[in-house]
Design a protein around this motif. Structure first.
Motif, mmCIF file in Angstrom:
data_model
loop_
_atom_site.group_PDB
_atom_site.id
_atom_site.type_symbol
_atom_site.label_atom_id
_atom_site.label_comp_id
_atom_site.label_asym_id
_atom_site.label_seq_id
_atom_site.Cartn_x
_atom_site.Cartn_y
_atom_site.Cartn_z
ATOM 1 N N GLY A 83 0.812 -1.209 0.000
ATOM 2 C CA GLY A 83 0.000 0.000 0.000
ATOM 3 C C GLY A 83 0.847 1.261 0.000
ATOM 4 O O GLY A 83 0.503 2.258 -0.659
ATOM 5 N N ALA A 84 1.954 1.233 0.724
ATOM 6 C CA ALA A 84 2.847 2.389 0.761
ATOM 7 C C ALA A 84 3.510 2.598 -0.598
ATOM 8 O O ALA A 84 3.713 3.746 -1.034
ATOM 9 N N LEU A 85 3.846 1.508 -1.284
ATOM 10 C CA LEU A 85 4.434 1.629 -2.612
ATOM 11 C C LEU A 85 3.437 2.231 -3.597
ATOM 12 O O LEU A 85 3.784 3.066 -4.439
ATOM 13 N N HIS A 86 2.183 1.794 -3.492
ATOM 14 C CA HIS A 86 1.157 2.343 -4.381
ATOM 15 C C HIS A 86 0.951 3.829 -4.099
ATOM 16 O O HIS A 86 0.769 4.637 -5.027
ATOM 17 N N ALA A 87 0.993 4.209 -2.837
ATOM 18 C CA ALA A 87 0.864 5.625 -2.479
ATOM 19 C C ALA A 87 2.038 6.429 -3.044
ATOM 20 O O ALA A 87 1.862 7.565 -3.508
ATOM 21 N N GLU A 88 3.225 5.847 -3.004
ATOM 22 C CA GLU A 88 4.399 6.492 -3.582
ATOM 23 C C GLU A 88 4.206 6.716 -5.077
ATOM 24 O O GLU A 88 4.498 7.796 -5.615
ATOM 25 N N LEU A 89 3.684 5.693 -5.751
ATOM 26 C CA LEU A 89 3.424 5.808 -7.184
ATOM 27 C C LEU A 89 2.355 6.863 -7.457
ATOM 28 O O LEU A 89 2.478 7.655 -8.405
ATOM 29 N N ALA A 90 1.312 6.875 -6.635
ATOM 30 C CA ALA A 90 0.236 7.853 -6.829
ATOM 31 C C ALA A 90 0.742 9.281 -6.704
ATOM 32 O O ALA A 90 0.270 10.186 -7.396
#
Length: 325
Positions: free
Chosen positions: A153-160
């Motif tokens: 989830g943190a990686l996806h937030a980084e991508l977002a």
């Protein structure tokens, strides 16, 4: 398959003319694809060519349902079990292998019968792939060390935060694809989406193809998946996975994520009971079969859907084979 006239080639086998350059057989796992491929290859003097991203790996034969040596002795089979598990075998590498193989089979006058459940492999062959530059190994190593300390989830937030358009295309729980998008962004300074519009043609682009999608009833697939994994366990799947575990490979490698493998490794590590590992493997495989059905219905245009029990008749009629029902 070689030269500009590849789409008009005819294949002679068993005294029958086939009007296609190749036959493509796709469908969810446990739908009977391999048996159909062998029958058609026998009928038309063909060669069965793997189009399953897990069956390429040498380390796993049982748990990926790779054809047995006896089955592969019935007709020639190619691109099975030829890649070491330490290799991240890509769709681009697969398409390059098929390009070379098609030239060989053309010289032999053999009909390629490509069979598997990996939609991206078929897209690579028929529609081509995006021109994404390779990520330098030092960038990949540093990035994966950084990502290993972060939740998906943190990686996806980084991508977002960096590439909201690409993030919107990906499920927040899809760690592998989220990491791929971040990795490409870091290595190139460009969104992965910017590469996906430009494609180089696939080796089967523009050719006359018979494209069959086996579409069994969902409950039948579920039952077959459960029965097959039980049979795999009886045939030695646990020992096969134990040998793979001993290699201590990167857990993000495709071979480590083959359906059934994560659960059995969790059992070997003491995190699950054997029954729990088998239940997990069945559930993961059923979920994958559902995604396969969705993928082909929405991503792959121009395929003929057929129930498994009717697929042979459909194929023979399409090929204008004699004595077809």
């Amino acid at each position: 398959m070689g030269g500009d006239e590849g789409g008009d080639e005819r294949h002679e086998g068993a005294g029958s003319e086939v009007k296609y350059s190749a036959v493509l057989i796709a469908g969810p796992t446990a739908s009977g694809k391999s048996a159909l491929a062998v029958t058609l290859a026998q009928r038309f003097g063909g060669v069965v060519v793997n189009a399953d991203s897990m069956q390429v790996y040498r380390d796993l034969s049982i748990i990926t349902a790779r054809p047995t040596l006896a089955e592969m002795g019935e007709v020639p089979h190619r691109l099975y079990g030829h890649i070491d598990g330490a290799v991240n075998h890509s769709a681009a590498a697969y398409a390059a292998e098929v390009t070379t193989l098609l030239q060989e089979l053309t010289g032999q006058g053999a009909l390629p019968v490509l069979v598997g459940g990996t939609g991206l492999y078929f897209k690579a062959l028929t529609e081509g792939l995006s021109e994404i530059p390779p990520v330098p190994e030092e960038v990949r190593t540093a990035f994966r060390a950084w990502a290993a300390e972060r939740e998906t989830g943190a990686l996806h937030a980084e991508l977002a935060g960096k590439d909201p358009g690409m993030a919107a295309r990906l499920r927040p729980s899809d760690r592998l694809r989220v990491m791929r998008a971040l990795e490409v962004l870091q290595a190139t300074g460009r969104s992965l989406a910017s590469f996906q519009g430009a494609r180089r043609p696939g080796p089967l682009a523009g050719r006359e193809l018979l494209k069959l999608f086996l579409a069994p009833e969902r409950e039948l697939v579920r039952a077959r998946i459960d029965e097959r994994l039980d049979a795999m366990m009886a045939q030695g799947a646990l020992a096969e996975v134990a040998a793979l575990r001993e290699r201590r490979l990167d857990p993000l490698l495709p071979v480590m994520r083959a359906h059934g493998v994560p659960g059995l490794i969790a059992y070997l590590d003491g995190g699950l009971s054997l029954d729990e590992a088998v239940v997990r493997g069945k559930a993961d495989t059923r979920a994958y079969a559902k995604r396969q059905m969705t993928w082909f219905r929405h991503q792959m245009e121009g395929w003929t859907a057929a129930a498994p029990e009717a697929a042979l008749g459909v194929a023979l009629a399409a090929c204008r084979a004699p004595n077809a029902d």
